[in-house]
Scaffold this active site. Structure first.
Site, PDB file in Angstrom:
ATOM      1  N   LYS A  22       1.051  -1.226   0.136  1.00 35.93           N
ATOM      2  CA  LYS A  22       0.081  -0.023   0.038  1.00 35.93           C
ATOM      3  C   LYS A  22       0.932   1.350   0.135  1.00 35.93           C
ATOM      4  O   LYS A  22       2.147   1.298   0.700  1.00 35.93           O
ATOM      5  CB  LYS A  22      -0.797   0.052   1.044  1.00 35.93           C
ATOM      6  CG  LYS A  22      -1.768   1.117   1.252  1.00 35.93           C
ATOM      7  CD  LYS A  22      -2.756   0.921   2.596  1.00 35.93           C
ATOM      8  CE  LYS A  22      -3.508   2.430   2.667  1.00 35.93           C
ATOM      9  NZ  LYS A  22      -4.155   2.563   3.959  1.00 35.93           N
ATOM     10  N   GLN A  23       0.286   2.048  -0.911  1.00 37.93           N
ATOM     11  CA  GLN A  23       1.061   3.580  -0.854  1.00 37.93           C
ATOM     12  C   GLN A  23       0.265   4.482  -0.395  1.00 37.93           C
ATOM     13  O   GLN A  23      -0.775   4.866  -1.175  1.00 37.93           O
ATOM     14  CB  GLN A  23       1.608   3.667  -2.316  1.00 37.93           C
ATOM     15  CG  GLN A  23       2.346   5.234  -2.716  1.00 37.93           C
ATOM     16  CD  GLN A  23       3.558   5.449  -2.092  1.00 37.93           C
ATOM     17  OE1 GLN A  23       4.502   4.636  -2.224  1.00 37.93           O
ATOM     18  NE2 GLN A  23       3.678   6.322  -1.118  1.00 37.93           N
ATOM     19  N   GLY A  24       0.477   5.037   0.665  1.00 32.44           N
ATOM     20  CA  GLY A  24      -0.511   5.929   1.208  1.00 32.44           C
ATOM     21  C   GLY A  24       0.296   7.523   1.166  1.00 32.44           C
ATOM     22  O   GLY A  24       1.361   7.596   0.677  1.00 32.44           O
ATOM     23  N   ALA A  25      -0.333   8.453   2.029  1.00 32.22           N
ATOM     24  CA  ALA A  25      -0.046   9.853   1.798  1.00 32.22           C
ATOM     25  C   ALA A  25       0.981  10.122   2.680  1.00 32.22           C
ATOM     26  O   ALA A  25       1.934  10.937   2.464  1.00 32.22           O
ATOM     27  CB  ALA A  25      -1.215  10.623   2.068  1.00 32.22           C
ATOM     28  N   GLU A  26       0.851   9.262   3.792  1.00 28.05           N
ATOM     29  CA  GLU A  26       1.821   9.388   4.997  1.00 28.05           C
ATOM     30  C   GLU A  26       2.815   8.260   5.083  1.00 28.05           C
ATOM     31  O   GLU A  26       4.048   8.509   5.619  1.00 28.05           O
ATOM     32  CB  GLU A  26       1.145   9.104   6.324  1.00 28.05           C
ATOM     33  CG  GLU A  26       0.173  10.333   6.627  1.00 28.05           C
ATOM     34  CD  GLU A  26       0.583  11.410   7.470  1.00 28.05           C
ATOM     35  OE1 GLU A  26       1.367  11.158   8.314  1.00 28.05           O
ATOM     36  OE2 GLU A  26       0.259  12.686   7.423  1.00 28.05           O
ATOM     37  N   ARG A  28       4.251   3.995   3.470  1.00 30.80           N
ATOM     38  CA  ARG A  28       4.187   3.024   2.639  1.00 30.80           C
ATOM     39  C   ARG A  28       4.247   1.648   3.425  1.00 30.80           C
ATOM     40  O   ARG A  28       4.985   1.738   4.464  1.00 30.80           O
ATOM     41  CB  ARG A  28       5.628   3.008   1.663  1.00 30.80           C
ATOM     42  CG  ARG A  28       5.344   3.521   0.339  1.00 30.80           C
ATOM     43  CD  ARG A  28       6.700   3.284  -0.543  1.00 30.80           C
ATOM     44  NE  ARG A  28       7.507   3.984   0.210  1.00 30.80           N
ATOM     45  CZ  ARG A  28       7.896   5.280  -0.418  1.00 30.80           C
ATOM     46  NH1 ARG A  28       7.280   5.901  -1.230  1.00 30.80           N
ATOM     47  NH2 ARG A  28       8.949   5.894   0.180  1.00 30.80           N
ATOM     48  N   VAL A  29       3.408   0.815   3.005  1.00 31.14           N
ATOM     49  CA  VAL A  29       3.448  -0.502   3.798  1.00 31.14           C
ATOM     50  C   VAL A  29       3.825  -1.522   2.967  1.00 31.14           C
ATOM     51  O   VAL A  29       3.583  -1.659   1.796  1.00 31.14           O
ATOM     52  CB  VAL A  29       1.817  -0.860   4.002  1.00 31.14           C
ATOM     53  CG1 VAL A  29       1.746  -2.138   4.969  1.00 31.14           C
ATOM     54  CG2 VAL A  29       1.234   0.394   4.789  1.00 31.14           C
ATOM     55  N   LYS A  42       5.762  -0.976   8.118  1.00 33.66           N
ATOM     56  CA  LYS A  42       5.190   0.318   7.764  1.00 33.66           C
ATOM     57  C   LYS A  42       6.196   1.500   7.795  1.00 33.66           C
ATOM     58  O   LYS A  42       6.883   1.817   8.968  1.00 33.66           O
ATOM     59  CB  LYS A  42       4.019   0.783   8.692  1.00 33.66           C
ATOM     60  CG  LYS A  42       3.025   1.835   8.401  1.00 33.66           C
ATOM     61  CD  LYS A  42       1.946   1.754   9.217  1.00 33.66           C
ATOM     62  CE  LYS A  42       1.034   2.835   8.781  1.00 33.66           C
ATOM     63  NZ  LYS A  42      -0.318   2.643   9.436  1.00 33.66           N
ATOM     64  N   ASP A 144      -9.238   5.826  12.633  1.00 35.28           N
ATOM     65  CA  ASP A 144      -9.247   5.804  11.002  1.00 35.28           C
ATOM     66  C   ASP A 144     -10.126   4.578  11.069  1.00 35.28           C
ATOM     67  O   ASP A 144      -9.751   3.486  10.319  1.00 35.28           O
ATOM     68  CB  ASP A 144      -8.267   5.767  10.458  1.00 35.28           C
ATOM     69  CG  ASP A 144      -8.403   5.494   8.820  1.00 35.28           C
ATOM     70  OD1 ASP A 144      -9.417   5.824   8.565  1.00 35.28           O
ATOM     71  OD2 ASP A 144      -7.245   5.281   7.975  1.00 35.28           O
TER      72      ASP A 144
HETATM   73  P1  AMP Z   1      -2.582  -0.208   6.574  1.00 37.21           P
HETATM   74  O1  AMP Z   1      -1.884   1.234   6.079  1.00 37.21           O
HETATM   75  O2  AMP Z   1      -1.994  -0.312   8.105  1.00 37.21           O
HETATM   76  O3  AMP Z   1      -4.019  -0.124   6.744  1.00 37.21           O
HETATM   77  O4  AMP Z   1      -2.245  -1.424   5.801  1.00 37.21           O
HETATM   78  C1  AMP Z   1      -2.511  -1.584   4.229  1.00 37.21           C
HETATM   79  C2  AMP Z   1      -2.963  -2.779   4.084  1.00 37.21           C
HETATM   80  O5  AMP Z   1      -2.072  -3.709   4.489  1.00 37.21           O
HETATM   81  C3  AMP Z   1      -4.327  -3.277   4.929  1.00 37.21           C
HETATM   82  O6  AMP Z   1      -5.410  -3.047   4.267  1.00 37.21           O
HETATM   83  C4  AMP Z   1      -4.150  -4.770   4.994  1.00 37.21           C
HETATM   84  O7  AMP Z   1      -4.658  -5.472   3.897  1.00 37.21           O
HETATM   85  C5  AMP Z   1      -2.663  -4.918   4.961  1.00 37.21           C
HETATM   86  N1  AMP Z   1      -2.175  -5.014   6.343  1.00 37.21           N
HETATM   87  C6  AMP Z   1      -1.850  -4.048   7.311  1.00 37.21           C
HETATM   88  N2  AMP Z   1      -1.326  -4.527   8.215  1.00 37.21           N
HETATM   89  C7  AMP Z   1      -1.467  -5.972   8.444  1.00 37.21           C
HETATM   90  C8  AMP Z   1      -0.998  -6.883   9.144  1.00 37.21           C
HETATM   91  N3  AMP Z   1      -0.468  -6.676  10.421  1.00 37.21           N
HETATM   92  N4  AMP Z   1      -1.306  -8.328   8.714  1.00 37.21           N
HETATM   93  C9  AMP Z   1      -1.826  -8.632   7.636  1.00 37.21           C
HETATM   94  N5  AMP Z   1      -2.180  -7.446   6.754  1.00 37.21           N
HETATM   95  C10 AMP Z   1      -1.786  -6.255   7.102  1.00 37.21           C
END
Ligand code: AMP
Length: 237
Positions: A22-26, A28-29, A42, A144
């Site tokens: 995931k690439q967010g504004a604040e 990256r995951v 994160k 959130d």
């Molecule tokens: P977040 O920005 O923390 O919401 O993470 C983005 C996406 O990554 C989430 O919508 C989940 O699909 C996945 N994700 C985040 N944290 C976890 C975690 N601890 N275990 C599994 N998937 C995760």
């Protein structure tokens, strides 16, 4: 005036091998490996429009706040990912990867699309209400709440619902009923717009919240006030 290059950091090796999910504004995951375990990393990256010193300070504070909220939840027995490691130099948090999980969002969407009996969603709504009441009793405000930020560990077919809350990036600690009311209002808006025709289900969630927390009456009162304010604002706008 500080030299901006002074704050530039090398990309840590553990991110080079990670896969961006995931690439967010604040932030990256990533999904990656850490000491042989599957982890979610994160990474909060610098905001170039902010003064580097201020940015560093704010980012450090946000990272610490996210970790603090997760730990506070876990200490109270509320399921949230284990925090394995925090790198304050690169602003990375290493979290337990909740493997084989499905988001509550995807579960509700597929249950509704299947055309089958959605009675089981009521048990899920009860569970969500219970867990959120417990979280608010610990004075953790998620900031959130959406059905994407709730995972069903072990998948949707488990007999005992194992609800895990994720993404505490906007969370903070507050005992104010107003903050808790707004937290629920954010969820209500997200819930009803993501899942059409779920008003009764959401009411059930709130009922379960109320039954699970002694502090609920004050929170519900604030929720009603916030709803009213929202309605007035949308009439003016
Ligand atoms: P977040 O920005 O923390 O919401 O993470 C983005 C996406 O990554 C989430 O919508 C989940 O699909 C996945 N994700 C985040 N944290 C976890 C975690 N601890 N275990 C599994 N998937 C995760």
């Amino acid at each position: 005036m500080a030299d901006a290059n002074f704050f530039k950091k090398q990309t840590p090796l553990y991110l080079v091998d990670g896969q961006v999910i995931k690439q967010g504004a604040e932030a990256r995951v990533y999904r990656g490996k850490f000491l042989g375990r599957s982890v979610i990393i994160k990474e909060r990256f610098p905001k170039l429009y902010r003064h580097p010193l201020l940015d560093e300070k704010l980012t450090r504070r946000r990272t610490a706040q996210e970790v603090r909220s997760i730990l506070r939840c876990r200490r109270a027995g509320i399921n949230a990912p284990v925090v394995y490691f925090v790198d304050h130099n690169t602003h990375c948090i290493f979290l337990e990867d909740i493997v084989h999980s499905v988001s509550v969002r995807d579960h509700i969407v597929s249950s509704q699309a299947s055309g089958q009996d959605t009675e089981h969603l009521q048990t899920l709504a009860d569970k969500i209400g219970q867990v959120l009441a417990q979280m608010h009793d610990e004075d953790v405000i998620h900031g959130d709440l959406t059905t994407s930020n709730m995972l069903l560990a072990g998948g949707a077919e488990q007999k005992n619902i194992n609800l895990v809350l994720i993404d505490f990036g906007l969370s903070y600690i507050s005992a104010l009923p107003e903050d808790k009311g707004v937290d629920l209002y954010v969820l209500e808006k997200a819930f009803l717009s993501t899942h059409p025709n779920t008003e009764t289900l959401f009411e059930r969630l709130l009922k379960s919240y109320s039954a699970s927390s002694k502090k609920a009456p004050a929170v519900m009162k604030k929720l009603d006030e916030v709803r009213l304010r929202g309605r007035k604002r949308s009439m003016i706008g």
